[in-house]
Design a protein around this motif. Structure first.
Motif: not given
Length: 594
Positions: A453-480
């Motif tokens: 049982v793999m547990v994440s203390s945060s919800p599914q990450i579905r969208y990029p962040d543009y305010y400082g985190i290096d999460m910019a492309r949708l295809e990076e996210f396994c949920a997407f």
């Protein structure tokens, strides 16, 4: 488990006593410099690609250097910088920065602080920050429309030029004012240095920006400031006593550095700027007709109306867990997952081992096990996973790198009973899923758990962040990726086409990418993620448990920013960039198919 490069760290110190005071009381002229070093080391988690420091000496005579800067690259940059500075790097104002690149740009020229030189002290500006601006194109166009020609295209450099331009205008205003008063020679310079209205400079600069930021700066004439975005996306805290005023990105940094209590530290509120004036005292005329909150040595002013959208990822992952509130919030994030975990293991706690992915999920793990204990169960705890080695960048061959990446983590053999025990393992977030597929699931399967049982203390990450985190492309996210796979399976291509057209022709009204998730439940996306991330030959069944959006806000009530989970961006710039990301995703995919 998948390292996110993210927000930078800032540190500032203003000494309020003469330099001789610190030498007599503390036995060193490096009191301020030593405190800056400690503040930066305590924020090393916020930046390991580079670091820089700056200093202003208000006592330097005319014609002598009064503004200093040192920068270095690499994870050991802090040590290198402070080893390099000597007794000349002494003053009353200090500023430090720790860098994580959010643009992919590397090199010493991108390491903060940035410095704008001029023969007039008051026109010298040194700037650093924890920020990412979403409308840098518009700001660039604004500058060029005025006839300016910035030499570099980047939010930090353009901000330096824009703010420097406003500072120039302020100095020129004061020059004219001083001349009209009949002042001459150095009396004009003294008048300018003592009357700079930094509040107006900041207000006329930051009103142009959309993004998340904490911007910090020093002027050659002795103004110090820290300004926070109106949505409170990026964090900042400050402390004042009769000897110093200090600013940092995280509260515990100030507590440790100055040996103070939690209640002694104040949070810089959204849309506010902390300004420490040249003489260390408030000049009430500096902020007329502005809602002010004043102390004896600093002034706070509101940029404009603010709306709290403080980043919840700071609480889940980025900030140090030694903060009193963050520690409790992370425990609550873990405890709130208890019902879903109990359901996943069919209530069989006796035949379940609980563990976590080191190291940031450790506090959530404590909360999770506390929740199980509250149900009157004994909890079997083992350290199942170990962070073993780091991937060495000098290995360039793709196959070799993938093989080494698969061994970044190791397991404790014999930590559970093969084919009898479930294994519940918690992490703070599941982003790309690469490490799960290439390493974690493979090595956990060697223990032959009955179920993982793999547990994440945060919800599914579905969208990029543009305010400082290096999460910019949708295809990076396994949920997407999982959602797009479900769309393909069910033939919902009209939904994709409609979303594409909406994103392309109406990028500002709404985040149209959210429509892609609407046909599917969280459980459906979870099942598809498991299918996509399960390594070939995996024997143990896997179930994913994610934090709910409601659970996130219950655990972190004062940090409601959740755009990477919900797609509800706090600024128009974030919405526009997310829509553009989907257009780019489809265009790129179509080009590959041609």
């Amino acid at each position: 488990m998948e390292q996110l490069k993210h927000e930078c760290g800032v540190a500032m110190i203003r000494l309020l006593k003469p330099l001789e005071y610190y030498e007599q009381k503390y036995g060193t002229s490096r009191f301020g410099l030593n405190k800056l070093y400690l503040m930066m080391e305590k924020q090393h988690n916020r930046g390991q690609e580079g670091a820089g420091i700056a200093c202003v000496n208000l006592d330097a005579p005319a014609g002598h250097e009064y503004m200093f800067r040192e920068r270095a690259e690499g994870k050991d940059a802090i040590t290198e910088i402070f080893r390099r500075v000597d007794e000349t790097f002494i003053g009353q104002l200090y500023m430090g920065h720790l860098r994580y690149s959010t643009t992919g740009r590397h090199g010493l020229q991108y390491v903060h602080p940035f410095l704008r030189r001029n023969n007039w002290r008051a026109k010298n500006l040194c700037l650093c920050g924890n920020f990412n601006m979403t409308n840098i194109d518009e700001v660039f166009q604004y500058l060029t429309a005025q006839g300016q020609s910035p030499r570099y295209y980047g939010d930090a450099y353009i901000t330096l030029e824009l703010m420097g331009h406003r500072l120039d205008r302020e100095v020129e205003r004061l020059f004219t004012e001083a001349k009209n008063r009949g002042l001459q020679g150095t009396a004009i310079t003294d008048y300018i240095d003592n009357h700079v209205d930094m509040a107006n400079v900041l207000r006329t600069t930051m009103e142009h920006y959309d993004g998340g930021y904490v911007m910090c700066g020093l002027t050659g004439s002795g103004e110090m400031f820290a300004v926070r975005d109106p949505w409170g996306i990026r964090p900042a805290f400050w402390y004042q006593d009769d000897e110093v005023i200090a600013v940092a990105s995280e509260r515990p940094v100030l507590q440790t550095t100055f040996d103070i209590d939690y209640t002694d530290v104040q949070e810089l509120q959204p849309g506010h700027a902390l300004i420490v004036h040249r003489n260390g005292a408030v000049a009430n005329s500096c902020v007329p007709s502005v809602a002010s909150e004043q102390s004896s040595n600093a002034s706070l002013f509101t940029l404009h109306s603010s709306l709290n959208k403080a980043c919840s990822f700071e609480r889940i992952y980025f900030s140090r867990g030694s903060d009193r509130d963050i520690y409790q919030e992370r425990k609550r994030l873990g405890e709130q997952l208890t019902p879903a975990i109990m359901q996943a293991i069919d209530g069989d706690v006796a035949n379940t081992v609980f563990s976590y992915i080191p190291n940031t999920a450790e506090v959530a793990f404590y909360g999770m096990t506390d929740g199980i204990r509250k149900l009157s169960h004994d909890v079997r705890i083992e350290k199942v996973v170990w962070k073993d080695i780091k991937l060495r960048t000098f290995i360039s061959d793709g196959a070799e790198r993938n093989d080494l990446a698969a061994h970044v983590y190791d397991i404790t053999y014999g930590s559970l009973r093969p084919y009898e025990d479930n294994l519940v393992i918690i992490d703070d977030s599941i982003v790309r899923g690469t490490t799960l597929r290439e390493s974690i699931f493979k090595i956990l399967d060697r223990l032959h758990p009955r179920k993982i049982v793999m547990v994440s203390s945060s919800p599914q990450i579905r969208y990029p962040d543009y305010y400082g985190i290096d999460m910019a492309r949708l295809e990076e996210f396994c949920a997407f990726r999982a959602t797009m796979a479900l769309i393909e399976e069910r033939g919902l291509w009209q939904l994709v086409n409609d979303t594409y057209l909406a994103c392309k022709h109406d990028p500002l009204t709404d985040n149209h990418v959210r429509a892609l998730y609407e046909p599917f439940s969280v459980d459906e996306i979870n099942h598809k993620i498991v299918e996509m991330l399960s390594p070939k030959g995996m024997q143990a069944p896997i179930e994913l448990v994610f934090q709910s959006i409601e659970g996130l806000h219950k655990a972190c009530p004062n940090h409601p920013g959740d755009w990477y989970f919900t797609g509800r961006y706090p600024t128009p710039g974030g919405t526009r960039l997310c829509n553009a990301a989907f257009v780019n995703y489809i265009d790129t995919k179509q080009k590959k198919q041609q």
